[in-house]
Design a protein around this motif. Sequence first.
Motif, PDB file in Angstrom:
ATOM      1  N   ASN A   1       0.806  -1.225   0.000  1.00 32.65           N
ATOM      2  CA  ASN A   1       0.000   0.000   0.000  1.00 32.65           C
ATOM      3  C   ASN A   1       0.836   1.270   0.000  1.00 32.65           C
ATOM      4  OD1 ASN A   1      -2.737  -1.115   0.109  1.00 32.65           O
ATOM      5  ND2 ASN A   1      -2.148  -1.879   2.129  1.00 32.65           N
ATOM      6  N   GLY A   2       1.931   1.263  -0.697  1.00 32.47           N
ATOM      7  CA  GLY A   2       2.688   2.491  -0.886  1.00 32.47           C
ATOM      8  C   GLY A   2       3.868   2.675   0.026  1.00 32.47           C
ATOM      9  N   GLY A   3       4.306   1.606   0.698  1.00 28.98           N
ATOM     10  CA  GLY A   3       5.500   1.699   1.531  1.00 28.98           C
ATOM     11  C   GLY A   3       5.309   2.645   2.699  1.00 28.98           C
ATOM     12  N   GLY A   4       6.241   3.604   2.835  1.00 27.76           N
ATOM     13  CA  GLY A   4       6.198   4.534   3.955  1.00 27.76           C
ATOM     14  C   GLY A   4       4.939   5.371   3.999  1.00 27.76           C
TER      15      GLY A   4
ATOM     16  N   LEU B   1       9.907   0.174   2.246  1.00 28.12           N
ATOM     17  CA  LEU B   1       9.559   1.574   2.495  1.00 28.12           C
ATOM     18  C   LEU B   1       9.414   2.404   1.227  1.00 28.12           C
ATOM     19  CD1 LEU B   1      11.871   2.317   5.574  1.00 28.12           C
ATOM     20  CD2 LEU B   1       9.445   1.727   5.568  1.00 28.12           C
ATOM     21  N   SER B   2       9.393   1.748   0.050  1.00 24.72           N
ATOM     22  CA  SER B   2       9.243   2.500  -1.199  1.00 24.72           C
ATOM     23  C   SER B   2       7.973   3.335  -1.148  1.00 24.72           C
ATOM     24  CB  SER B   2       9.201   1.541  -2.392  1.00 24.72           C
ATOM     25  OG  SER B   2       8.141   0.620  -2.240  1.00 24.72           O
TER      26      SER B   2
ATOM     27  N   TRP C   1       2.979   7.971  -3.325  1.00 24.11           N
ATOM     28  CA  TRP C   1       2.004   8.890  -2.757  1.00 24.11           C
ATOM     29  C   TRP C   1       0.621   8.737  -3.382  1.00 24.11           C
ATOM     30  CZ3 TRP C   1       3.042  11.592   1.540  1.00 24.11           C
ATOM     31  CH2 TRP C   1       4.378  11.742   1.906  1.00 24.11           C
ATOM     32  N   SER C   2       0.555   8.235  -4.598  1.00 24.68           N
ATOM     33  CA  SER C   2      -0.739   8.098  -5.266  1.00 24.68           C
ATOM     34  C   SER C   2      -1.645   7.076  -4.556  1.00 24.68           C
ATOM     35  CB  SER C   2      -0.537   7.678  -6.725  1.00 24.68           C
ATOM     36  OG  SER C   2       0.064   6.393  -6.801  1.00 24.68           O
ATOM     37  N   ARG C   3      -1.046   6.197  -3.763  1.00 21.83           N
ATOM     38  CA  ARG C   3      -1.832   5.171  -3.079  1.00 21.83           C
ATOM     39  C   ARG C   3      -2.762   5.771  -2.022  1.00 21.83           C
ATOM     40  NH1 ARG C   3      -3.205   0.843  -4.805  1.00 21.83           N
ATOM     41  NH2 ARG C   3      -3.039  -0.308  -2.845  1.00 21.83           N
TER      42      ARG C   3
END
Length: 611
Positions: free
Chosen positions: A64-67, A260-261, A264-266
């Motif tokens: 779900n978008g890492g960090g 942690l990739s 931000w769109s997630r």
Amino acid sequence: MILEANHPPPSASPIQSQTVVPPPPGSTQPRETWGGKYEFLLSCLGYCVGLGNVWRFPYLCYRNGGGVFLIPYAIMLLFTGLPLFLMELSLGQYGAAGPISVWKCCPLLKGIGIGMLLVSSLVSLYYNVIIAWTFYYLGMSFQSPLPWSCEAQQNAHLCQAQNASLGNASRISASEAFWNEQVLGVVHSSGLGDPGAVRWPLALCLLLAWLVIFLCILRGIHSSGKVVYFTATFPYLVIVVLIIRGATLEGSIDGVRFYLSTDWSRLHSAQVWNDAASQIFYSLGIGFGGLLSMASYNKFDNNVIRDTLVIAIGNCCTSFFAGFAIFSILGHMAWRKKVPVGEVADTGPGLAFVAYPEALALLPGSTFWSVLFFLMLFTLGIDTLFGNMEGITTAVIDEFPSLRDFKRKALFLGGLCFTFYLLGLLLITEGGIYWFTLLDAYSTSFGLIIIVLFMCLGVAFFYGVNQFCQDIVDMICLCPPWCSKLVLYFKACWVAVTPGLLLFILFYIFLDLSSTTLHYGPYQYPRWGEALGVCLGVVTCIQIPLWAGVALCKESGTLADRFRKAIRPLNSWRTTSGRDLSHHVIDVPYTVNLTDHDFTGAWPPQGSSEA
């Protein structure tokens, strides 16, 4: 009030004061309390920090978008996790009662406690199977080479075939073959309707697991409260050691980068917010009755707000840091196999018993690391099971106080554990993993969310949010002022924000149930299997209207009168609040001697005094 006659006979003693009635023989033992505040904190922390922190959170984070996932995760913690956690702890501590008896505060909602009891029973039934798998792997870890490694002779053909065709998804690894063939035996089952024979090595491990649980909870919190000093702290030691070891391996940085990739769109995806809310909800153990039961053994003036912040935030930080231990090792495995990290990452039992053991087998001294890892899984699982079983036993014993007698309690616990063992044998047959997945998917699904939603609404609007906040203030009156100020924030959450987010989670669960089918690997569950799972969820939450109907039937008057009476706290609610009322209530037997003079003339007699 004392009435005294004008001329009592000399031998008459109107009131024999200061007489104390001894407790009747065979009376129940008093309720236990924690030996110290650290026992409660460690028990709750061990209960919350479970297997999901290791095998579910890291997977959700990278998916779900890492960090970026930490943003909705923190928001859901603030508006869902903390308020519900505090509500459950406060109910238990103020009422000094288990999940069923605590609803003396609002008899209409007794079904919530029954529902919690059923959910905990279903979870305990399959959760100890994970402990049995862990025991099996722990025993196998003392072999050299590890039986799921490529160095083992029986796996040579699998590793050669896999090396010859890297990237071919049809090739299975040695650890996957060990898991499916030697541990589960699932290759001999065609599905849910074909359970096959019991795997007797696992049956022995399951028996050992239930024996450990029985011995640890036999003396209640006085025994389990001492065990958690080891079981709640040992996982942290192992996580730190694994992080340090992983940092020294080639390719570990790729695993951490993958973990942690940032995408931000997630944040625009509603699924990400639902995953964050669900993970907060399940990792904190809300709605199972374990938190409520453990808090019921606290002293009345324990700082419940401080405990909420320490336990909940500590649990979430553990999830985050456990991801480094997982993905640093998986990154090294991906580097060794020359494949992307995403191909070796997994969640659930697939991570704990396939992917991670395979990664550990690649390390020098793999036997040591494997023993350490499965010991960590054992301590993580056993603490969570302590909490679930505490919720079950406290609920029953509070309803039947005679079971507090040690012999009766031992018989009850022995019968309960043995019953769970017999029922759990279905889950360790050759097709048991299909039943395990079914229970895992539906026992904590929509039914649990509905139970917690009604708990939140019931306390806020039936018992009264103002009264509940005052109860909390009464408990923390000796605590720092900032604790009382935080109550206003939680009050706003209980009335509006938290119920809204619970409805959001519930909506997504129903949407998911209607649009996807349950599967385990390539096996897709039949419609009757999914219908059975839905029935499990319905059985847990339907207790709420059933017992509400019972409460209404017990009252008299019109329906509106019955409803008003059913939401009114029972007289015994205040006396179970854990406060020492012995100096307010004195049970004094007395004797009144009457003479013929007392039956003549007007009443009251002339010159009588009233005190």
